[in-house]
Write an enzyme that holds these catalytic residues in place. Structure first.
Site, PDB file in Angstrom:
ATOM      1  N   GLY A  38      14.956  -1.124   3.937  1.00 25.56           N
ATOM      2  CA  GLY A  38      14.014  -0.136   3.411  1.00 25.56           C
ATOM      3  C   GLY A  38      14.348   0.334   2.006  1.00 25.56           C
ATOM      4  O   GLY A  38      15.450   0.106   1.504  1.00 25.56           O
ATOM      5  N   GLU A 162       1.784   5.233   1.382  1.00 27.70           N
ATOM      6  CA  GLU A 162       0.961   4.251   2.097  1.00 27.70           C
ATOM      7  C   GLU A 162      -0.398   4.809   2.500  1.00 27.70           C
ATOM      8  O   GLU A 162      -0.476   5.878   3.107  1.00 27.70           O
ATOM      9  CB  GLU A 162       1.688   3.797   3.380  1.00 27.70           C
ATOM     10  N   GLU A 283       2.060  10.125   8.824  1.00 30.79           N
ATOM     11  CA  GLU A 283       3.492   9.870   9.018  1.00 30.79           C
ATOM     12  C   GLU A 283       4.305  10.614   7.975  1.00 30.79           C
ATOM     13  O   GLU A 283       3.949  10.633   6.796  1.00 30.79           O
ATOM     14  CB  GLU A 283       3.715   8.353   8.891  1.00 30.79           C
ATOM     15  N   HIS A 363       7.725  -2.633  10.230  1.00 32.47           N
ATOM     16  CA  HIS A 363       8.520  -3.462   9.308  1.00 32.47           C
ATOM     17  C   HIS A 363       9.265  -2.540   8.349  1.00 32.47           C
ATOM     18  O   HIS A 363       9.198  -1.317   8.479  1.00 32.47           O
ATOM     19  CB  HIS A 363       7.564  -4.378   8.526  1.00 32.47           C
ATOM     20  N   ARG A 364       9.933  -3.122   7.336  1.00 32.75           N
ATOM     21  CA  ARG A 364      10.485  -2.346   6.226  1.00 32.75           C
ATOM     22  C   ARG A 364       9.836  -2.846   4.935  1.00 32.75           C
ATOM     23  O   ARG A 364       9.237  -3.926   4.899  1.00 32.75           O
ATOM     24  CB  ARG A 364      12.010  -2.530   6.106  1.00 32.75           C
ATOM     25  N   SER A 365       9.985  -2.084   3.865  1.00 37.51           N
ATOM     26  CA  SER A 365       9.375  -2.524   2.601  1.00 37.51           C
ATOM     27  C   SER A 365      10.048  -3.798   2.074  1.00 37.51           C
ATOM     28  O   SER A 365       9.418  -4.615   1.417  1.00 37.51           O
ATOM     29  CB  SER A 365       9.404  -1.408   1.572  1.00 37.51           C
TER      30      SER A 365
END
Ligand code: PGA
Ligand code: ZN
Length: 426
Positions: A38, A162, A283, A363-365
């Protein structure tokens, strides 16, 4: 039984090193898994082992983590049953011996945990989702497509990290994917028509510099309509402001809007947005140490929006329990690398489900083409998944895997749809 474990340093989607582990079993099975990373990480995430050698990859090399797998973990796990996931993970946790896995590194540990599961699934001739979830695993999660990137994933873009499309009104996963892709392509044209750049951020979403944060929402609504879908009913919107990154000296700084807000004012801001736009998921709307703020916000908004803790809970049972006890959030983000093993990921999900919190697999970035999270989402009945934009190889790898799972399940497959969001049905 485990014959060998070999790790190596590979690259993630940002071009930074990460860990890949290959597991070999005595029956000849060989399988590998890679670990993501991340950028806007939570304070209490399990610790990644990075070399810190400034002469290699800005200190971000993972040769130490690789050595921890090859020299410490591999000899300790040799001969263990690969299909005893709880046993493998318990051995990893004990071998590390620290609360946040800082001795061997969560990247080393998760790589082994995932590679063993993959090898065991393959040796039993089962898809990973089926191996971990059993014959009951058949619900395809609602995807959240991150089509506009900002924050730490696209400096210069929106303050909000996001903006996601949520195709709640689709009737299957494959249709949900089509809704998302068509809208993503329409958003490209909406941006072009407005004379805005179509460059993308870390997760494949567009990253234009706009006059205000609300303008992002207007552009997305236009794209949904241009694609021929009904906003809210067919495609709703989810946000991840990753608000820890907006905090400066105890105030939330929204540069695009020229605002500096207290926790209460930040909550008013979100309330206003939830009332004005078809937003159903929010979030990390506040910073990860603002527990009182989270409790207030959840009490005020929980009937209208799903409130997810990501940096707040870091996929850790201990923090999730604190949230459940205090009324913070209604949902938990699930990132296996925040906690470090499959077993602990399962435990967090189970605790959430018992408390009627929803779960969003993530997921992660910084990603690889590893597709484990797609299988984990189905196996653990997560009902929601986010893996970035419906574009770029490392993002679509997860969505393509879900297409294959849906096809494999055939008639048995069920798309979670609106049922993934209990607040929508009151
Ligand atoms: P990260 O962001 O992978 O950079 O931490 C994802 C998120 O905040 O959900
Ligand atoms: Zn997040």
């Amino acid at each position: 039984r485990i014959l060998f474990l070999v790790a190596q340093e590979i690259l993630d989607s940002r071009g930074y090193p990460t860990v890949e582990v290959c597991a070999g079993l005595r029956d000849g099975t060989v399988a590998s898994a890679a670990v993501p990373s991340g950028a806007s990480t939570g304070r209490y995430e399990a610790v990644e082992c990075r070399d810190g050698d400034p002469n290699r990859y800005e200190g971000r090399g993972v040769l130490d983590a690789v050595a921890n797998v090859n020299d410490t973990i591999a000899p300790a796990l040799a001969g263990m049953a690969a299909d005893d996931q709880a046993g493998v993970d318990a051995a990893l946790i004990e071998l590390d011996g620290t609360e946040y896995k800082q001795r061997l590194g969560a990247n080393a540990i998760l790589g082994v945990s995932l590679a063993c599961a993959r090898a065991a699934a393959q040796s039993h001739n089962l898809g990973l989702y089926r191996y971990l979830g059993g014959g009951e695993a058949r619900v395809l999660p609602v995807p959240m497509f991150n089509v506009l990137n900002g924050g730490a994933h696209a400096p210069g873009g929106s303050d909000i990290q996001e903006f996601k499309l949520i195709p709640v009104g689709a009737s299957s996963f494959s249709q949900a994917l089509r809704f998302g892709v068509e809208t993503y392509h329409c958003l490209y044209r909406v941006l072009q028509d407005a004379g805005l750049p179509t460059t993308v951020g870390d997760e494949g979403g567009f990253a234009p510099t706009l006059k205000s944060n609300a303008e992002s929402l207007e552009l997305i609504l236009r794209a949904i309509e241009r694609a021929g879908y009904r906003p809210g009913e067919q495609i709703a919107i989810g946000l991840d402001p990753a608000a820890s990154g907006m905090l400066k000296d105890g105030r939330y700084l929204l540069k695009r809007d020229g605002l500096s807000l207290s926790s209460d004012e930040m909550t008013d801001y979100w309330e206003d947005w939830v009332a004005s736009y078809p937003i159903i998921s929010l979030e990390d709307p506040l910073a990860d140490d603002d527990w009182d703020g989270f409790r207030n916000l959840t009490a005020r908004l929980k009937d209208r929006v799903q409130v997810i803790g990501d940096d707040l809970f870091v996929t850790n049972r201990k923090f999730l329990q604190r949230g459940i006890d205090s009324g913070a959030c209604t949902s938990v983000l699930i990132k296996p690398n925040q906690i470090g093993t499959i077993t602990e990921t399962q435990q967090t999900i189970r605790l959430a489900q018992q408390a009627r919190y929803t779960c969003l697999m993530s997921h992660r970035s910084g990603e690889t083409c590893d597709t484990s999270i797609a299988d984990l989402a189905v196996a653990m009945d997560c009902r929601q998944i986010k893996a970035g934009a419906p574009a770029r190889g490392e993002r679509v790898a997860k969505y393509n895997r879900l297409l294959r799972i849906e096809r494999e399940l055939g008639e048995k497959a069920m798309y979670a749809g609106r049922s993934a969001f209990p607040h929508l049905s009151g």
